[in-house]
Design a protein around this motif. Sequence first.
Motif, PDB file in Angstrom:
ATOM      1  N   GLY A   1      -6.209  26.225  23.992  1.00 50.94           N
ATOM      2  CA  GLY A   1      -6.446  26.790  25.675  1.00 50.94           C
ATOM      3  C   GLY A   1      -4.693  25.891  25.940  1.00 50.94           C
ATOM      4  N   ARG A   2      -5.032  25.326  27.096  1.00 50.29           N
ATOM      5  CA  ARG A   2      -3.917  24.787  27.097  1.00 50.29           C
ATOM      6  C   ARG A   2      -3.171  23.628  26.874  1.00 50.29           C
ATOM      7  N   ALA A   3      -1.966  23.909  27.069  1.00 51.30           N
ATOM      8  CA  ALA A   3      -0.675  22.538  25.938  1.00 51.30           C
ATOM      9  C   ALA A   3      -1.374  20.731  26.331  1.00 51.30           C
ATOM     10  N   PRO A   4      -1.330  20.523  25.597  1.00 48.29           N
ATOM     11  CA  PRO A   4      -1.795  18.881  25.636  1.00 48.29           C
ATOM     12  C   PRO A   4      -0.539  18.488  25.518  1.00 48.29           C
ATOM     13  N   ARG A   5      -0.278  17.584  26.682  1.00 50.70           N
ATOM     14  CA  ARG A   5       1.153  17.014  27.421  1.00 50.70           C
ATOM     15  C   ARG A   5       0.963  15.817  26.126  1.00 50.70           C
ATOM     16  N   GLU A   6       2.728  15.513  25.136  1.00 47.13           N
ATOM     17  CA  GLU A   6       2.791  14.334  24.190  1.00 47.13           C
ATOM     18  C   GLU A   6       3.395  13.400  24.786  1.00 47.13           C
ATOM     19  N   LEU A   7       2.485  12.048  23.754  1.00 48.52           N
ATOM     20  CA  LEU A   7       2.509  10.493  24.634  1.00 48.52           C
ATOM     21  C   LEU A   7       3.382   9.975  23.429  1.00 48.52           C
ATOM     22  N   ARG A   8       4.440   9.183  24.268  1.00 45.69           N
ATOM     23  CA  ARG A   8       5.182   8.144  23.882  1.00 45.69           C
ATOM     24  C   ARG A   8       5.559   6.704  24.059  1.00 45.69           C
ATOM     25  N   PHE A   9       5.332   6.683  22.787  1.00 45.44           N
ATOM     26  CA  PHE A   9       5.640   5.039  23.423  1.00 45.44           C
ATOM     27  C   PHE A   9       7.200   4.186  23.633  1.00 45.44           C
ATOM     28  N   ARG A  10       7.557   3.606  24.567  1.00 40.38           N
ATOM     29  CA  ARG A  10       8.103   3.482  24.978  1.00 40.38           C
ATOM     30  C   ARG A  10       8.583   1.926  24.111  1.00 40.38           C
ATOM     31  N   ALA A  11      10.008   2.811  23.269  1.00 37.57           N
ATOM     32  CA  ALA A  11       9.845   1.331  22.875  1.00 37.57           C
ATOM     33  C   ALA A  11      11.703   0.496  22.803  1.00 37.57           C
ATOM     34  N   GLY A  12      12.112   1.155  23.412  1.00 38.39           N
ATOM     35  CA  GLY A  12      12.929   0.709  24.729  1.00 38.39           C
ATOM     36  C   GLY A  12      12.269  -0.083  25.807  1.00 38.39           C
ATOM     37  N   ALA A  13      11.751  -0.654  25.517  1.00 39.23           N
ATOM     38  CA  ALA A  13      10.520  -1.433  26.676  1.00 39.23           C
ATOM     39  C   ALA A  13      11.720  -2.900  26.967  1.00 39.23           C
ATOM     40  N   GLY A  14      12.262  -2.977  25.814  1.00 35.27           N
ATOM     41  CA  GLY A  14      12.339  -4.734  25.004  1.00 35.27           C
ATOM     42  C   GLY A  14      12.875  -5.068  24.182  1.00 35.27           C
ATOM     43  N   VAL A  15      13.258  -5.752  23.506  1.00 38.37           N
ATOM     44  CA  VAL A  15      13.443  -5.989  22.199  1.00 38.37           C
ATOM     45  C   VAL A  15      13.139  -7.152  21.733  1.00 38.37           C
ATOM     46  N   ILE A  16      13.501  -7.309  19.932  1.00 40.96           N
ATOM     47  CA  ILE A  16      12.775  -8.453  18.955  1.00 40.96           C
ATOM     48  C   ILE A  16      14.328  -8.772  18.643  1.00 40.96           C
TER      49      ILE A  16
END
Length: 438
Positions: free
Chosen positions: A73-88
């Motif tokens: 069917g219609r190609a799904p949109r991939e999801l990404r984790f925003r690893a750069g949203a913060g730091v440890i």
Amino acid sequence: MRVVEDVQVQALTPDYVDSLATVLDLVRTGAARTRPELGRRSGLGRTVVTQRVNQLTECGLLEEGALGPSSGGRAPRELRFRAGAGVILAAELGATSIGVGVTDLAGTVLAEREELADIALGPEPVLDRVEQLFDELLAEVRATGGDAEATVWGVGIGLPGPVEFATGRPSAPPIMPGWDGYPVRDRLTARFSAPVWVDNEVNTMALGELRAGSAKGQSDILYVKIGTGIGAGLVSGGRLHRGSQGCAGDIGHAAVADEENVVCRCGNTGCLEAYAGGAALARDGLAAAREGRSEFLAGVLAETGTVTAGDVSRAAQSGDRTSVELLTRAGRLIGSLLATLVSFYNPALVIIGGGVAAAGDLLLAAVRESVYRRSLPLATRELRIARSALSDRAGLVGAAFMVIDEVFAPERLAHWVDRGSPAGDPDLVDVPLRTPLL
């Protein structure tokens, strides 16, 4: 960021929190990249998946990526984790060195520094230096990454001694004078206004190997550090096992001899560390040099005024018989104790790390020989004994993953997800977990 009011109410229920954490974990670990994959892997309905993804996207934890592969069917949109949203901020403090780093929320090291340091100087000067290095590395990350904020989401510290994990305080550490009961967590919490977790360095090393090293994908492992001291980290069922007070795995002070003339740094006699640790190898190597039993080590002593465990390793690799005997004896003693643990615990993998273990194959070979010879045949049938893949980076990486695991635990996620970040919430460490991350 706006969160719909009824979602906030639902977020208080365990089922809602668990489903939210499940969706986030599947994306951030790479186990699922599209909404259909999330549904298949989680067992959640399409509507629930969509709602959770929308909330996590609105909070800044997930983002849309490229189109994924189509299944007809219609190609799904991939999801990404925003690893750069913060730091440890992560640090591993050893007996003679400190390693300090800044990672993103996926545990990727963005900047790091390692230098010699003496843990026996006490908590004030050592932690002063750690804080200074944190500041320098944060400035470096902010300058090179183009992100003036690089918000600190949490701090993880590994210490070379027993730590009461619930309070983040060292407990009678043998090689850390002045550290007993010191409020490491409280100090760093006040300094960086973020949740702080403190653990024994060998536990963080084991966790580093589990999340990003040679134990990735394994469930039952034993990590053994052979450095100035000796310690072990246990992973059971894919989870770090700390024990009820946090001192599980302290094998360096298990008795391996009845001799009373060799006193360990803990004050007892007969401890494994007193015979096979780096300090013991240095002691025995120095005696061999002074007594003329090793020409190689005598030359080192004449040139430098002392003998280290590294000198013994180099001498052994050069064929020095006395040094070969010292390393072989140490390996056999360690292997004999590990053989008992292997039969008792039945791990699939034993990882050997630490400065002494990295010096050459001789000690590792002696450890292997003793374990395979003395353990139960069933326990060793599929057992692998391997050197650490992360080497001296394991503790640093593990300290970061310790924070990441704690911050993203469902009960804690519920406390900060509506804000999009746990930064500025040091009390997050006190949120009880339904299933503790042992």
